[in-house]
Design an enzyme around this catalytic site. Structure first.
Site, PDB file in Angstrom:
ATOM      1  N   LYS A   1       0.844  -1.289   0.088  1.00  0.00           N
ATOM      2  CA  LYS A   1       0.060   0.065  -0.031  1.00  0.00           C
ATOM      3  C   LYS A   1       0.890   1.189  -0.126  1.00  0.00           C
ATOM      4  CE  LYS A   1      -1.820   1.752   3.973  1.00  0.00           C
ATOM      5  NZ  LYS A   1      -1.519   3.209   4.119  1.00  0.00           N
ATOM      6  N   ASN A   2       2.016   1.329   0.716  1.00  0.00           N
ATOM      7  CA  ASN A   2       2.611   2.539   0.956  1.00  0.00           C
ATOM      8  C   ASN A   2       3.601   2.803   0.061  1.00  0.00           C
ATOM      9  OD1 ASN A   2       1.146   2.970   3.091  1.00  0.00           O
ATOM     10  ND2 ASN A   2       2.724   2.470   4.802  1.00  0.00           N
TER      11      ASN A   2
ATOM     12  N   CYS B   1      -5.571  12.273  12.085  1.00  0.00           N
ATOM     13  CA  CYS B   1      -5.146  10.843  12.347  1.00  0.00           C
ATOM     14  C   CYS B   1      -5.857  10.639  13.605  1.00  0.00           C
ATOM     15  CB  CYS B   1      -3.881  10.677  11.756  1.00  0.00           C
ATOM     16  SG  CYS B   1      -3.693   9.103  11.442  1.00  0.00           S
TER      17      CYS B   1
ATOM     18  N   ARG C   1       0.260  14.930  12.987  1.00  0.00           N
ATOM     19  CA  ARG C   1       1.286  14.530  11.784  1.00  0.00           C
ATOM     20  C   ARG C   1       1.301  15.640  11.005  1.00  0.00           C
ATOM     21  NH1 ARG C   1      -1.001   8.870   9.579  1.00  0.00           N
ATOM     22  NH2 ARG C   1       1.097   8.721   8.707  1.00  0.00           N
TER      23      ARG C   1
ATOM     24  N   ASP D   1       4.749   0.704  11.857  1.00  0.00           N
ATOM     25  CA  ASP D   1       3.568   0.085  11.360  1.00  0.00           C
ATOM     26  C   ASP D   1       3.538  -1.297  11.947  1.00  0.00           C
ATOM     27  OD1 ASP D   1       3.606   1.779   8.132  1.00  0.00           O
ATOM     28  OD2 ASP D   1       3.131   2.411  10.215  1.00  0.00           O
TER      29      ASP D   1
ATOM     30  N   ARG E   1      -8.682   0.183   4.498  1.00  0.00           N
ATOM     31  CA  ARG E   1      -7.674   1.064   3.855  1.00  0.00           C
ATOM     32  C   ARG E   1      -6.372   0.159   3.670  1.00  0.00           C
ATOM     33  NH1 ARG E   1      -6.751   6.053   6.740  1.00  0.00           N
ATOM     34  NH2 ARG E   1      -5.265   6.187   5.101  1.00  0.00           N
TER      35      ARG E   1
END
Ligand code: EPZ
Length: 442
Positions: A22-23, A123, A128, A317, A411
Site C-alpha cells: 500500500k505505502n 489521524c 502528523r 507500522d 484501507r
C-alpha cells in the site's frame, strides 16, 4: 457499517499470499502524473486507499483505469493516463479521506510548476504535521503559502530551480513528496537525512525508469539532477512488508507447534534487519526462500522488547501487532514507539480482551501470558494497524471477538478475512448498526 466476527482458538494453517505494498503503490501512482502519457503499474493491492487516491488523481483530468476482479490471487494492474492533466488541484473532500493524497503537492509541482492542495486532515494519533513537505518545496525554490486550508505552491517562471534540504526528523512522506518535485527541476537538488524505507527505494527506482537522475537511493542522502520531463513506463509494485510482518506474527500466535504457515509473494529483506533479528529472538523458527517465508508454530514465545525507528529500524507500522504477540509471551516485555510516541489507541481495546498492558509515555509495558488467556469481547478499530492487531488478538482469545469499524482495516489490508478464512481462521464480515452495537460508547 461492517464488523469482523472472530471465533478464537482456530489453528492458522496452510498458506497466505502477500499483496502489493500500500505505502509504495500510492507514491508510484503519484509518480505517473509526472509523465505525459500512459503509465502501467502491476501488483496494486485492492484497497480503499487506492480507490480514494484514484479519485484524487482523476480531479486533475488524468484518467485512471483499475478494475479489480474478485480473484484474491491475481495481482491487479492500474493504468494512469496523465496526457490530459490540466487541473492542478487536490480538493479537501478527497484529501481529508487519506493523508497520502498530499503527495499531489510534489506531483503537480513536478509536472507543471504549480499546485493547490488541501492540507491533510487529522489521524487517530499525531500530530502528523506536513511542515517538512512545505519546507522541502521552498528549498527547491517554490513560493508556498497557505490559504483557506489549502497549500498553494508556485514555481517562479514555471519550473523549480532545485536546492538543498535536510529533513529533521526522517520523514517517509516528505522524502517522497520533495522527490516528486525535484526530479524535473532545472538544476541539482541535494536531499539529506532522507527516509530509506523500501517504499522510498522502489519509488525512486520507478522514477529512474521514467528517466529521473537520482543518486544515493537507499542511503540517507539523495542527489538529483533535474530533467526536462519524465517518460511513462510499465512498472511492478513491491509486496507489502507490513502485511508480511503481520502474517509472521499471526503464525507465531496461532499456528500450532509441529505445523508450518507458508507466506508467499513476499520480499523478506524489506522487513529490515531489526524486525528480523527481534523475531528470531522470540524463538519462533522461520525460513526464507526467495519470495516465500515459512514460519513454524511453537508452544512458547520468548518475550522480546522492541523500539521502533526509521528504516532499517523496526517499523512503527508493526508495533501494535508485536504488542499482541508479546501478550502471549512467557514473560514481560516493552514496546516503545520513537516515531509516533502516542500510537497506542489499540491498547484500551486490547485491555477489553483481558491483555495486561500499561502505557507509560512512549512505551507499553506488556505483562505477557502469565497463564491468563485473552477472552473475546466487542472492540473498536481506531486506525489501520490498530485494527489488524485486534483481529490477531481475536484469533487467540477464547470465545467470540467482534471488531467494529473495519473500514479502517479495509484501507490497508487486501481482502484480509478471505485470506485468513482460507488459512483456517473462523472470521466473518457482518453488517451492524453502530447506534445499537454493544460496547460502543454513545
Ligand atoms: C508513512 O507516513 C506511512 N504512510 C505510515 O504508515 C508510517 O507509519 C510512516 O510513514 C512511518 O514509517 C504512508 O506511507 C502512506 P513520516 P508519513 O513522515 O510519511 C514527523 C500505515 O499504517 N513529521 O515518516 O506520514 C512525523 O510527525 C501508515 O500504513 C514531521 O515532523 O510518516 C513523525 O513523527 C500509518 N513533519 C515522523 O516525522 C513532517 O512534515 C515520521 O513520519 C512530516 C513528518
Amino acid at each position: 457499517m461492517d464488523k469482523l466476527v472472530i471465533q478464537g482458538g482456530r489453528p492458522l494453517l496452510g498458506s497466505i499470499h502477500v499483496g502489493g505494498s500500500k505505502n509504495t503503490a500510492l507514491p508510484l501512482m503519484a509518480a505517473a502524473l509526472l509523465a505525459d502519457g500512459v503509465t502501467t503499474i502491476h501488483n496494486i493491492p485492492v484497497l480503499k486507499d487506492v480507490a480514494t487516491f484514484s479519485n484524487v488523481i482523476r480531479v486533475t483530468g488524468a484518467t485512471v483505469t483499475w478494475d479489480p476482479d474478485d480473484d484474491p490471487n491475481t495481482p491487479e494492474t492500474i493504468t494512469i493516463d496523465a496526457s490530459n492533466l490540466h487541473h492542478y488541484e487536490a480538493p479537501y473532500d478527497l484529501v481529508k479521506q487519506m493523508r497520502a493524497s498530499f503527495y499531489m503537492l510534489g506531483a503537480l509541482l513536478g509536472r507543471g510548476g504549480k499546485a493547490r492542495v488541501s492540507l491533510p486532515g487529522g489521524c487517530a494519533w499525531g500530530p502528523r504535521p506536513v511542515d517538512l513537505h512545505i519546507k522541502g518545496m521552498e528549498a527547491l525554490g517554490a513560493e508556498v503559502h497557505e490559504e483557506g486550508g489549502y497549500v498553494i505552491a508556485q514555481a517562479p517562471g514555471g519550473r523549480l530551480p532545485g536546492g538543498r534540504m535536510r529533513f529533521e526528523p526522517v520523514s517517509v512522506g516528505a522524502t517522497i513528496n520533495v522527490l516528486l518535485a525535484a526530479v524535473t527541476a532545472s538544476g541539482e537538488s541535494v536531499l539529506e537525512n532522507v527516509a530509506s524505507e523500501p517504499d522510498v527505494v522502489v519509488f525512486g527506482e520507478m522514477l529512474q525508469a521514467m528517466g529521473a537522475q537520482i543518486e544515493g537511493l537507499g542511503t540517507d542522502t539523495l542527489t538529483v539532477q533535474g530533467v526536462e520531463a519524465l517518460r511513462p513506463v510499465e512498472f511492478t509494485n513491491c509486496p507489502d512488508r507490513i502485511e508480511l510482518g503481520t502474517y509472521m506474527i499471526a503464525a507465531a500466535l496461532a499456528t500450532p507447534a509441529g505445523e508450518t504457515l507458508t507466506i508467499t509473494g513476499a520480499r523478506p529483506e524489506h522487513l529490515g534487519p531489526d524486525f528480523t533479528e527481534r523475531f528470531r529472538e522470540t524463538g519462533v523458527p522461520f525460513r526464507t526462500d526467495g519470495s516465500t517465508v515459512e514460519v513454524d508454530g511453537v508452544d512458547a514465545i520468548r518475550p522480546v522488547s522492541i523500539e521502533t525507528a526509521p528504516y532499517p529500524g523496526f517499523a512503527t507500522d508493526l508495533q501494535a501487532q508485536w504488542t499482541v504477540m508479546m501478550t502471549q509471551a512467557d514473560g514481560p516485555s516493552t514496546v516503545r514507539d520513537t516515531v509516533y510516541t502516542d500510537r497506542f489507541k489499540h491498547i484500551p481495546e486490547l485491555r477489553r480482551l483481558g491483555a495486561d498492558l500499561r502505557v507509560e509515555g512512549d512505551t507499553v509495558h506488556v505483562a505477557g501470558k502469565n497463564g491468563r488467556p485473552l477472552s473475546g469481547a466487542t472492540v473498536m478499530s481506531t486506525d489501520l494497524r490498530a485494527s489488524v492487531s485486534l483481529v490477531l488478538a481475536g484469533m487467540v482469545a477464547e470465545g467470540e471477538t467482534d471488531v467494529l469499524r473495519v473500514y479502517h482495516l479495509d484501507r490497508g489490508y487486501e481482502r484480509l478475512e478471505g485470506k485468513l478464512q482460507r488459512a483456517g481462521v473462523d472470521i466473518e464480515r457482518e453488517q451492524y448498526d453502530e447506534a445499537h452495537a454493544e460496547g460502543v460508547a454513545a
